[in-house]
Design an enzyme around this catalytic site. Structure first.
Site, PDB file in Angstrom:
ATOM      1  N   ASP A 233       0.835  -0.806   0.671  1.00 13.63           N
ATOM      2  CA  ASP A 233       0.142   0.260  -0.054  1.00 13.63           C
ATOM      3  C   ASP A 233       0.628   1.432   0.614  1.00 13.63           C
ATOM      4  O   ASP A 233       1.881   1.286   0.978  1.00 13.63           O
ATOM      5  CB  ASP A 233      -0.830   0.019   1.170  1.00 13.63           C
ATOM      6  N   GLU A 333      -2.288  -1.901  -5.832  1.00  7.37           N
ATOM      7  CA  GLU A 333      -3.585  -1.290  -6.398  1.00  7.37           C
ATOM      8  C   GLU A 333      -3.255  -0.090  -7.532  1.00  7.37           C
ATOM      9  O   GLU A 333      -1.756  -0.017  -7.635  1.00  7.37           O
ATOM     10  CB  GLU A 333      -3.985  -0.099  -5.070  1.00  7.37           C
ATOM     11  N   CYS A 391     -12.768  -4.390   5.968  1.00 10.31           N
ATOM     12  CA  CYS A 391     -12.314  -4.576   6.883  1.00 10.31           C
ATOM     13  C   CYS A 391     -11.629  -6.074   6.797  1.00 10.31           C
ATOM     14  O   CYS A 391     -12.012  -6.994   6.267  1.00 10.31           O
ATOM     15  CB  CYS A 391     -12.864  -4.339   8.193  1.00 10.31           C
ATOM     16  N   CYS A 394     -13.195  -9.024   8.560  1.00 15.22           N
ATOM     17  CA  CYS A 394     -14.033  -9.615   8.576  1.00 15.22           C
ATOM     18  C   CYS A 394     -14.509  -9.231   7.316  1.00 15.22           C
ATOM     19  O   CYS A 394     -15.515  -9.764   6.875  1.00 15.22           O
ATOM     20  CB  CYS A 394     -15.762  -8.952   9.825  1.00 15.22           C
ATOM     21  N   CYS A 410     -13.646  -0.784  12.717  1.00 17.39           N
ATOM     22  CA  CYS A 410     -14.630  -1.770  11.768  1.00 17.39           C
ATOM     23  C   CYS A 410     -15.570  -0.696  12.357  1.00 17.39           C
ATOM     24  O   CYS A 410     -15.919  -1.366  13.732  1.00 17.39           O
ATOM     25  CB  CYS A 410     -14.451  -2.878  12.230  1.00 17.39           C
ATOM     26  N   CYS A 415     -17.195  -7.736  15.151  1.00 11.26           N
ATOM     27  CA  CYS A 415     -15.591  -7.711  14.510  1.00 11.26           C
ATOM     28  C   CYS A 415     -14.857  -6.721  15.287  1.00 11.26           C
ATOM     29  O   CYS A 415     -14.039  -6.795  16.198  1.00 11.26           O
ATOM     30  CB  CYS A 415     -15.529  -7.031  13.037  1.00 11.26           C
ATOM     31  N   ASP A 422      -3.000   2.042   6.931  1.00 12.18           N
ATOM     32  CA  ASP A 422      -1.794   1.471   5.990  1.00 12.18           C
ATOM     33  C   ASP A 422      -1.675  -0.143   5.345  1.00 12.18           C
ATOM     34  O   ASP A 422      -1.800  -0.476   4.773  1.00 12.18           O
ATOM     35  CB  ASP A 422      -0.331   1.989   5.680  1.00 12.18           C
TER      36      ASP A 422
HETATM   37 ZN    ZN Z   1     -14.045  -5.924  10.185  1.00  7.05          ZN
END
Ligand code: ZN
Length: 475
Positions: A233, A333, A391, A394, A410, A415, A422
């Site tokens: 990232d 990315e 996330c 989860c 999150c 979660c 990052d």
């Molecule tokens: Zn999560």
């Protein structure tokens, strides 16, 4: 020169760039060649433009298309031949003595070739044969344009002492750093020079040898694989984080202290210049004679820009080499850098500057060829893949995540993950890369997003990581 050169299997096109230290007698020769190239380019562009306007004018009088003045050929050969006819009339001094013979004829030919390529790109772009952003009609080169010329034939040699190069007409010029890497390859016949481009940039003359280099894709034996799959990232604050799909952070690179210091100094110099008596009077909105102090500051700014650029280039090359050598599959990315920078305006200054600074496009370009050199694979995420908003705990996706939020929290109550922003993105990219890569192998490797180790050679010259320049020649 004109025939299409095909790169043999197992060879790649690569550029080696060196800074030159010309003698006081050689500098004017370099200047003269650059001037000659610019002259040939502008002369032929003027001829092409005149031909087009003539046809436009005739058309406006109602002359039938078949009766118009014929369109001049834009091929490299005919532009070159045309210039060779014209030079006897146009490339002369006021007293009538010709000057064109003072430069190697190669630079005129090369200028014509560049013009032919520019015209073709414009024409292809206009008629839809070329993808990507619209290409404009070639423009004239002014005295402030980059001074640049190239040789494709003649005596182009890297001298055995590793500290001199020989160019046609210019002669033997001292090179600032050792040419060892290239010289060794030339001696062992694992490299061949196709072209030598000389340009004036970053306050000095540089030579770039475009070569075909024999390169078996493999990882250097001394480098250990740190992990097989990582996600990388590129954060906004000049920060790069790499992590494995299991969530282990394997690399975190910040801007070096040197770089931060150099950037701060650059900003300080800019503030200083703003307080001085500059070229532009904001009160009366007119140009004026700048003070000696302002001129001195401008020189210091130019020098500092070079330093900042060199530090960034060096750091980026080391980083991409490390990534390409230490990991087998690298997920990144895809940022539409150009779009993001264009859409910003003043409100987005910070972000825009950071993206420009981080040089994500350059990182991407370097990773692309270095993964081929070192037999690793790069997997690029889909443009819309929400690597930052997902996330890693989860898998739920946030609808909003501002750039100011450095910590990912999150929203899912079951979660409740809290993780460095990052790192979270890097983990997601690693998982994406792992999934894409295995899918790609299952289907026989036909995935377009994956750069396979034995992919065809890129047309653009690749910079070697030892020498400095990441810039393509076509710019
Ligand atoms: Zn999560």
């Amino acid at each position: 020169m004109a025939e299409k050169f095909t790169v043999p299997d197992g060879w790649v096109v690569q550029a080696y760039q060196y800074a030159l230290d010309p003698t006081p007698a050689q500098s004017p020769v370099l200047e003269s060649h650059a001037g000659g190239a610019r002259f040939a380019y502008n002369t032929m562009l003027a001829a092409v433009t005149a031909n087009l306007s003539q046809r436009d004018a005739e058309r406006s009088y109602g002359i039938a298309t078949e009766d118009l003045t014929p369109r001049m050929s834009w091929s490299f050969q005919s532009l070159r031949n045309d210039f060779n006819h014209r030079k006897h009339q146009v490339a002369v001094r006021e007293d009538g003595t010709p000057w064109w013979g003072e430069n190697s004829k190669e630079v005129y030919a090369n200028a014509c070739q560049n013009l032919a390529a520019g015209l073709k790109n414009w024409d292809d772009s206009r008629t839809g044969r070329r993808q990507g952003p619209r290409v404009g009609f070639p423009s004239f080169k002014s005295k402030r344009s980059t001074k640049k010329f190239a040789f494709t034939t003649g005596t182009i040699r890297v001298e055995a002492d590793r500290h001199h190069v020989t160019l046609p007409r210019v002669g033997t010029v001292r090179v600032h750093e050792s040419t060892r890497k290239l010289a060794r390859r030339l001696e062992h016949a694992t490299a061949r020079v196709l072209k030598a481009t000389v340009r004036f940039a970053r306050g000095r003359w540089l030579v770039s040898f475009t070569c075909v280099v024999q390169r078996a894709p493999q990882r250097p034996a001394h480098v250990k694989r740190v992990a097989s799959v990582v996600g990388v990232d590129v954060g906004v604050n000049d920060l790069v984080v790499a992590a494995t799909p299991e969530g282990r952070e394997v690399l975190r690179v910040r801007a070096s202290r040197e770089f931060a210091h150099a950037s701060a100094k650059l900003r300080a110099l800019a503030r200083k210049a703003a307080r001085q008596h500059g070229r532009w009077d904001t009160a009366t909105k007119t140009r004026r004679e700048p003070s000696a102090g302002w001129l001195r500051t401008q020189q210091a700014i130019a020098k500092q820009h070079v330093r900042v650029g060199n530090l960034r280039r060096d750091r980026l090359h080391k980083l991409t080499t490390e990534l390409a050598q230490s990991f087998e599959v690298i997920g990144t990315e895809t940022l539409a850098v150009k779009n993001m920078m264009a859409a910003g305006g003043t409100g987005k200054k910070g972000l825009n500057r950071s993206i420009a600074d981080a040089g994500l496009g350059e990182l991407s370009r370097q990773l692309d060829y270095k993964t081929r050199w070192y037999k690793s694979v790069r997997v690029q995420a889909d443009r819309w893949y929400p690597s930052s908003k997902t996330c890693s705990g989860c898998g739920c996706v946030k609808t909003k995540l501002s750039l100011a939020e450095r910590l990912y929290v999150c929203d899912n109550n079951d979660c409740g993950l809290q993780i460095d922003r990052d790192l979270n993105a890097a983990i997601n990219l690693a998982r994406m890369a792992r999934a894409e890569h295995s899918a790609c192998f299952d289907t026989g490797g036909a995935d377009r997003k994956t750069t396979a180790p034995a992919a065809p050679v890129a047309a653009k010259p690749e910079s070697s990581n030892g020498s400095a320049s990441p810039q393509g020649e076509a710019a």
